[in-house]
Scaffold this motif. Sequence first.
Motif, PDB file in Angstrom:
ATOM      1  N   ILE A  66      16.299   6.912  22.531  1.00 31.02           N
ATOM      2  CA  ILE A  66      17.066   8.139  22.338  1.00 31.02           C
ATOM      3  C   ILE A  66      18.528   7.737  22.414  1.00 31.02           C
ATOM      4  O   ILE A  66      18.948   7.078  23.374  1.00 31.02           O
ATOM      5  CB  ILE A  66      16.774   9.205  23.421  1.00 31.02           C
ATOM      6  CG1 ILE A  66      15.292   9.559  23.468  1.00 31.02           C
ATOM      7  CG2 ILE A  66      17.618  10.457  23.173  1.00 31.02           C
ATOM      8  CD1 ILE A  66      14.912  10.485  24.620  1.00 31.02           C
ATOM      9  N   THR A  67      19.312   8.120  21.386  1.00 36.35           N
ATOM     10  CA  THR A  67      20.725   7.778  21.429  1.00 36.35           C
ATOM     11  C   THR A  67      21.387   8.527  22.569  1.00 36.35           C
ATOM     12  O   THR A  67      20.995   9.650  22.913  1.00 36.35           O
ATOM     13  CB  THR A  67      21.450   8.130  20.113  1.00 36.35           C
ATOM     14  OG1 THR A  67      21.307   9.528  19.862  1.00 36.35           O
ATOM     15  CG2 THR A  67      20.920   7.321  18.952  1.00 36.35           C
ATOM     16  N   SER A  68      22.370   7.905  23.179  1.00 29.65           N
ATOM     17  CA  SER A  68      23.095   8.579  24.246  1.00 29.65           C
ATOM     18  C   SER A  68      24.383   9.146  23.673  1.00 29.65           C
ATOM     19  O   SER A  68      24.803   8.788  22.577  1.00 29.65           O
ATOM     20  CB  SER A  68      23.397   7.596  25.387  1.00 29.65           C
ATOM     21  OG  SER A  68      24.144   6.512  24.889  1.00 29.65           O
ATOM     22  N   GLY A  69      24.978  10.036  24.401  1.00 28.27           N
ATOM     23  CA  GLY A  69      26.227  10.628  23.937  1.00 28.27           C
ATOM     24  C   GLY A  69      26.054  12.077  23.560  1.00 28.27           C
ATOM     25  O   GLY A  69      25.157  12.762  24.033  1.00 28.27           O
ATOM     26  N   LEU A  70      26.919  12.499  22.668  1.00 27.39           N
ATOM     27  CA  LEU A  70      26.962  13.901  22.279  1.00 27.39           C
ATOM     28  C   LEU A  70      25.801  14.274  21.365  1.00 27.39           C
ATOM     29  O   LEU A  70      25.212  13.431  20.704  1.00 27.39           O
ATOM     30  CB  LEU A  70      28.279  14.190  21.563  1.00 27.39           C
ATOM     31  CG  LEU A  70      29.547  13.958  22.391  1.00 27.39           C
ATOM     32  CD1 LEU A  70      30.770  14.139  21.522  1.00 27.39           C
ATOM     33  CD2 LEU A  70      29.576  14.882  23.587  1.00 27.39           C
ATOM     34  N   SER A  71      25.526  15.555  21.331  1.00 27.72           N
ATOM     35  CA  SER A  71      24.473  16.083  20.457  1.00 27.72           C
ATOM     36  C   SER A  71      24.957  16.069  19.022  1.00 27.72           C
ATOM     37  O   SER A  71      26.151  16.184  18.776  1.00 27.72           O
ATOM     38  CB  SER A  71      24.119  17.501  20.861  1.00 27.72           C
ATOM     39  OG  SER A  71      23.528  17.502  22.118  1.00 27.72           O
ATOM     40  N   PRO A  72      24.098  15.946  18.060  1.00 28.79           N
ATOM     41  CA  PRO A  72      22.654  15.783  18.191  1.00 28.79           C
ATOM     42  C   PRO A  72      22.288  14.357  18.612  1.00 28.79           C
ATOM     43  O   PRO A  72      23.039  13.416  18.374  1.00 28.79           O
ATOM     44  CB  PRO A  72      22.132  16.093  16.794  1.00 28.79           C
ATOM     45  CG  PRO A  72      23.252  15.734  15.874  1.00 28.79           C
ATOM     46  CD  PRO A  72      24.514  15.994  16.644  1.00 28.79           C
ATOM     47  N   THR A  73      21.126  14.243  19.235  1.00 31.02           N
ATOM     48  CA  THR A  73      20.629  12.930  19.637  1.00 31.02           C
ATOM     49  C   THR A  73      19.547  12.491  18.664  1.00 31.02           C
ATOM     50  O   THR A  73      18.805  13.311  18.129  1.00 31.02           O
ATOM     51  CB  THR A  73      20.050  12.972  21.067  1.00 31.02           C
ATOM     52  OG1 THR A  73      19.075  14.013  21.149  1.00 31.02           O
ATOM     53  CG2 THR A  73      21.138  13.204  22.097  1.00 31.02           C
ATOM     54  N   GLU A  74      19.490  11.193  18.436  1.00 30.66           N
ATOM     55  CA  GLU A  74      18.472  10.636  17.557  1.00 30.66           C
ATOM     56  C   GLU A  74      17.349  10.078  18.414  1.00 30.66           C
ATOM     57  O   GLU A  74      17.596   9.307  19.341  1.00 30.66           O
ATOM     58  CB  GLU A  74      19.065   9.532  16.676  1.00 30.66           C
ATOM     59  CG  GLU A  74      18.062   8.985  15.678  1.00 30.66           C
ATOM     60  CD  GLU A  74      18.663   7.918  14.800  1.00 30.66           C
ATOM     61  OE1 GLU A  74      19.106   8.268  13.685  1.00 30.66           O
ATOM     62  OE2 GLU A  74      18.700   6.744  15.232  1.00 30.66           O
ATOM     63  N   TRP A  75      16.129  10.480  18.122  1.00 30.04           N
ATOM     64  CA  TRP A  75      14.947  10.050  18.864  1.00 30.04           C
ATOM     65  C   TRP A  75      14.085   9.171  17.962  1.00 30.04           C
ATOM     66  O   TRP A  75      13.842   9.521  16.801  1.00 30.04           O
ATOM     67  CB  TRP A  75      14.110  11.256  19.272  1.00 30.04           C
ATOM     68  CG  TRP A  75      14.725  12.165  20.272  1.00 30.04           C
ATOM     69  CD1 TRP A  75      15.950  12.761  20.208  1.00 30.04           C
ATOM     70  CD2 TRP A  75      14.131  12.608  21.493  1.00 30.04           C
ATOM     71  NE1 TRP A  75      16.154  13.553  21.308  1.00 30.04           N
ATOM     72  CE2 TRP A  75      15.045  13.468  22.115  1.00 30.04           C
ATOM     73  CE3 TRP A  75      12.917  12.352  22.105  1.00 30.04           C
ATOM     74  CZ2 TRP A  75      14.778  14.085  23.331  1.00 30.04           C
ATOM     75  CZ3 TRP A  75      12.650  12.968  23.306  1.00 30.04           C
ATOM     76  CH2 TRP A  75      13.568  13.819  23.922  1.00 30.04           C
TER      77      TRP A  75
END
Length: 171
Positions: free
Chosen positions: A104-113
Motif C-alpha cells: 500500500i503506498t504511503s502518503g496522501l490519498s488516494p492510496t494504491e493497493w
Amino acid sequence: MSDHYDLPFDAPQSLAQGTFDLAQDAWGQLVFTDAEGRRHEGVTPVRAFPITDPTQYVSICDARGAELAICENLAELPAAVRGLIEADLARRDFIPVIQRIVHITSGLSPTEWTVETDRGTTTFLVESEENVRRLGRQQATITDTHRMRYLIRDVRALDGASRRLLERFLY
C-alpha cells in the motif's frame, strides 16, 4: 377501534405469493410486473445480507431504489425467476476475497493497493480511509475508486505483514 393502519407508503409485495412476473428485456435489463399489472423497467435485485446470508431477504427495487417486492428465500421462487435474479446479482456482487496485501503506498490519498485475491493479483486505488471498513469483528471491505468492493473474510487469517499494512486503515 380499527386494527387497520394507513401506511405512508405501499408495503412491498412478497414474491412468495407468486403474483408477479420477472423478465429480461432486449437490453438485458430486468422488468418486474407487479400483482396489479404495473411494469417496472430497470429493476435491481438487492440482497439484505450479501455476505452473511446471500440467499435470504432479496428485494426487487425500482430505478430510484424503492423496494417493490421482497423474497425471504430465493429457493422459494420458480427456477426461471431465481435464475434471472441470481445472474443479475452475480454480475453486480462480484467480490474478490483478499488473501494477502502485498503493498500500500504511503502518503496522501488516494492510496494504491496491490493485493492477492482469490481471483489473482491486482492493483487498485482507494480514495480515502473511509473506503476501508470493518464488518463485524473480523471481516473488512475495501472499496476502490471504481466502486469495486474487495472482501477480507478474516483479518486474523492474513499474514503479519498484511495485517500491519491494513492496521492504519482499521484503527
